[in-house]
Write a protein that holds these residues in place. Structure first.
Motif, PDB file in Angstrom:
ATOM      1  N   PRO A  77      -4.189  -0.789 116.849  1.00 23.64           N
ATOM      2  CA  PRO A  77      -4.168   0.816 117.070  1.00 23.64           C
ATOM      3  C   PRO A  77      -4.141   1.093 118.559  1.00 23.64           C
ATOM      4  O   PRO A  77      -4.808   0.615 119.271  1.00 23.64           O
ATOM      5  N   PRO A  78      -3.675   2.378 118.874  1.00 26.53           N
ATOM      6  CA  PRO A  78      -3.315   2.792 120.177  1.00 26.53           C
ATOM      7  C   PRO A  78      -5.022   3.249 120.498  1.00 26.53           C
ATOM      8  O   PRO A  78      -5.293   3.198 121.692  1.00 26.53           O
ATOM      9  N   THR A  79      -5.589   3.741 119.694  1.00 26.15           N
ATOM     10  CA  THR A  79      -7.100   3.859 120.072  1.00 26.15           C
ATOM     11  C   THR A  79      -8.155   3.142 119.422  1.00 26.15           C
ATOM     12  O   THR A  79      -8.011   2.873 118.192  1.00 26.15           O
ATOM     13  N   SER A  80      -9.026   2.710 120.186  1.00 21.55           N
ATOM     14  CA  SER A  80      -9.688   1.544 119.389  1.00 21.55           C
ATOM     15  C   SER A  80     -10.950   1.352 120.069  1.00 21.55           C
ATOM     16  O   SER A  80     -11.136   2.001 121.229  1.00 21.55           O
ATOM     17  N   PRO A  81     -11.988   0.873 119.583  1.00 18.31           N
ATOM     18  CA  PRO A  81     -11.963   0.589 118.215  1.00 18.31           C
ATOM     19  C   PRO A  81     -11.819   1.561 117.164  1.00 18.31           C
ATOM     20  O   PRO A  81     -12.254   2.678 117.275  1.00 18.31           O
ATOM     21  N   LEU A  82     -11.547   1.012 115.870  1.00 17.85           N
ATOM     22  CA  LEU A  82     -11.446   2.122 115.007  1.00 17.85           C
ATOM     23  C   LEU A  82     -12.931   2.205 114.166  1.00 17.85           C
ATOM     24  O   LEU A  82     -13.669   1.161 114.347  1.00 17.85           O
ATOM     25  N   SER A  83     -13.047   3.242 113.583  1.00 21.85           N
ATOM     26  CA  SER A  83     -14.173   3.524 112.953  1.00 21.85           C
ATOM     27  C   SER A  83     -14.324   2.370 111.792  1.00 21.85           C
ATOM     28  O   SER A  83     -13.042   2.122 111.172  1.00 21.85           O
ATOM     29  N   ALA A  84     -15.325   2.297 110.983  1.00 19.34           N
ATOM     30  CA  ALA A  84     -15.283   1.583 109.867  1.00 19.34           C
ATOM     31  C   ALA A  84     -14.405   1.863 108.837  1.00 19.34           C
ATOM     32  O   ALA A  84     -13.695   1.132 108.185  1.00 19.34           O
ATOM     33  N   ASN A  85     -14.399   3.369 108.550  1.00 18.46           N
ATOM     34  CA  ASN A  85     -13.828   3.932 107.667  1.00 18.46           C
ATOM     35  C   ASN A  85     -12.214   3.740 107.797  1.00 18.46           C
ATOM     36  O   ASN A  85     -11.157   3.506 106.885  1.00 18.46           O
ATOM     37  N   GLN A  86     -11.693   3.971 109.114  1.00 19.80           N
ATOM     38  CA  GLN A  86     -10.312   3.828 109.437  1.00 19.80           C
ATOM     39  C   GLN A  86      -9.952   2.400 109.105  1.00 19.80           C
ATOM     40  O   GLN A  86      -8.780   1.989 108.633  1.00 19.80           O
ATOM     41  N   ALA A  87     -10.740   1.569 109.478  1.00 16.83           N
ATOM     42  CA  ALA A  87     -10.333  -0.148 109.550  1.00 16.83           C
ATOM     43  C   ALA A  87     -10.183  -0.425 108.162  1.00 16.83           C
ATOM     44  O   ALA A  87      -9.519  -1.103 107.924  1.00 16.83           O
ATOM     45  N   VAL A  88     -11.201  -0.057 107.366  1.00 20.32           N
ATOM     46  CA  VAL A  88     -11.038  -0.421 105.963  1.00 20.32           C
ATOM     47  C   VAL A  88      -9.926   0.071 105.143  1.00 20.32           C
ATOM     48  O   VAL A  88      -9.365  -0.507 104.582  1.00 20.32           O
ATOM     49  N   ALA A  89      -9.800   1.372 105.488  1.00 22.97           N
ATOM     50  CA  ALA A  89      -8.371   2.066 105.030  1.00 22.97           C
ATOM     51  C   ALA A  89      -7.223   1.332 105.475  1.00 22.97           C
ATOM     52  O   ALA A  89      -6.234   0.868 104.405  1.00 22.97           O
ATOM     53  N   ARG A  90      -7.105   0.855 106.638  1.00 29.10           N
ATOM     54  CA  ARG A  90      -6.029  -0.014 107.212  1.00 29.10           C
ATOM     55  C   ARG A  90      -5.788  -1.334 106.276  1.00 29.10           C
ATOM     56  O   ARG A  90      -4.845  -1.700 106.097  1.00 29.10           O
ATOM     57  N   LEU A  91      -7.004  -1.927 106.209  1.00 31.33           N
ATOM     58  CA  LEU A  91      -7.074  -3.248 105.539  1.00 31.33           C
ATOM     59  C   LEU A  91      -6.478  -3.119 104.090  1.00 31.33           C
ATOM     60  O   LEU A  91      -5.825  -4.012 103.335  1.00 31.33           O
ATOM     61  N   THR A  92      -7.243  -2.026 103.449  1.00 28.73           N
ATOM     62  CA  THR A  92      -6.798  -1.695 102.093  1.00 28.73           C
ATOM     63  C   THR A  92      -5.300  -1.533 101.877  1.00 28.73           C
ATOM     64  O   THR A  92      -4.738  -1.989 100.966  1.00 28.73           O
ATOM     65  N   ARG A  93      -4.667  -0.741 102.818  1.00 31.12           N
ATOM     66  CA  ARG A  93      -3.365  -0.777 102.651  1.00 31.12           C
ATOM     67  C   ARG A  93      -2.658  -2.021 102.955  1.00 31.12           C
ATOM     68  O   ARG A  93      -1.423  -2.112 102.105  1.00 31.12           O
ATOM     69  N   LEU A  94      -2.983  -2.791 103.964  1.00 33.78           N
ATOM     70  CA  LEU A  94      -2.262  -4.088 104.020  1.00 33.78           C
ATOM     71  C   LEU A  94      -2.470  -4.951 102.658  1.00 33.78           C
ATOM     72  O   LEU A  94      -1.352  -5.549 102.396  1.00 33.78           O
ATOM     73  N   LEU A  95      -3.736  -5.034 102.169  1.00 32.65           N
ATOM     74  CA  LEU A  95      -3.754  -5.806 100.988  1.00 32.65           C
ATOM     75  C   LEU A  95      -2.890  -5.153  99.868  1.00 32.65           C
ATOM     76  O   LEU A  95      -2.334  -6.054  99.042  1.00 32.65           O
ATOM     77  N   ASP A  96      -2.883  -3.816  99.751  1.00 35.75           N
ATOM     78  CA  ASP A  96      -2.024  -3.425  98.749  1.00 35.75           C
ATOM     79  C   ASP A  96      -0.429  -3.721  98.907  1.00 35.75           C
ATOM     80  O   ASP A  96       0.196  -4.257  97.832  1.00 35.75           O
ATOM     81  N   GLU A  97      -0.009  -3.752 100.245  1.00 36.03           N
ATOM     82  CA  GLU A  97       1.429  -4.227 100.388  1.00 36.03           C
ATOM     83  C   GLU A  97       1.522  -5.503  99.975  1.00 36.03           C
ATOM     84  O   GLU A  97       2.668  -6.151  99.754  1.00 36.03           O
ATOM     85  N   LEU A  98       0.457  -6.491 100.367  1.00 37.18           N
ATOM     86  CA  LEU A  98       0.768  -7.685  99.854  1.00 37.18           C
ATOM     87  C   LEU A  98       0.471  -8.260  98.481  1.00 37.18           C
ATOM     88  O   LEU A  98       0.509  -9.305  97.919  1.00 37.18           O
TER      89      LEU A  98
END
Length: 184
Positions: A86-107
């Protein structure tokens, strides 16, 4: 056949890459003739057997000295390659979990975000490699854990995937999250 029928079928074959148009020398006055030839190479629409390939690779991984550790490491490498920092890091826990959840959904994992006693979790309702679980859960599940850990590391997240509990319930696996320095 009527030229329009032939043209229709040739266009369809060209779209799939099975046929290509080649230049032809003029045969006299007027437009040069349209000439087509079969494209070189194998038929991309032919049968494939990715399940066999996956089973062969999983068996090869399982034959290493420490299959689970090697699978986690491979998963981390791949997981880091599946997300962008991400351009701004570190991500908050909620942002990171949301991104991981989106990736897992795509997979194809059909993930669901949860929180139990204030600790974040992701329930995985589908395994894209379910066909291999009976024979190779020893490497498939650690591979998934590593994939999630690698993605979170690349995201420079303030939280990571601590563990993956296969079949925590009859219809799901459970990824448990933790922040560095927290006690499980």
């Amino acid at each position: 056949m009527h030229p329009n029928t032939v043209r229709f079928h040739l266009d369809a074959l060209m779209e799939t890459g099975l046929v290509e148009r080649v230049d032809a020398a003029p045969a006299g006055p007027g437009r040069p003739p349209m000439v087509f030839q079969a494209s070189p190479g194998m038929d991309p629409a032919g049968p494939s057997n990715y399940r066999l390939l996956a089973a062969m690779l999983a068996d090869g991984l399982a034959s290493t000295a420490d299959p689970a550790a090697r699978a986690v490491e491979l998963g981390r490498q791949w997981g880091g390659g599946l997300v962008e920092r991400p351009p701004t890091s570190p991500l908050s826990a909620n942002q990171a979990v949301a991104r991981l959840t989106r990736l897992l959904d795509e997979l194809g994992f059909s993930p669901e975000r949860r929180s139990v006693d204030g600790r974040k979790q992701i329930a995985l309702r589908h395994c894209p490699f379910h066909e291999l679980i009976d024979a190779r859960a020893d490497v498939i599940c650690p591979l998934h854990l590593g994939l999630m850990q690698g993605a979170m590391q690349k995201l420079d997240a303030s939280i990571t995937v601590e563990s993956l509990e296969p079949f925590a319930e009859t219809d799901l696996c459970l990824a448990k999250m933790s922040s560095p320095g927290s006690t499980p």
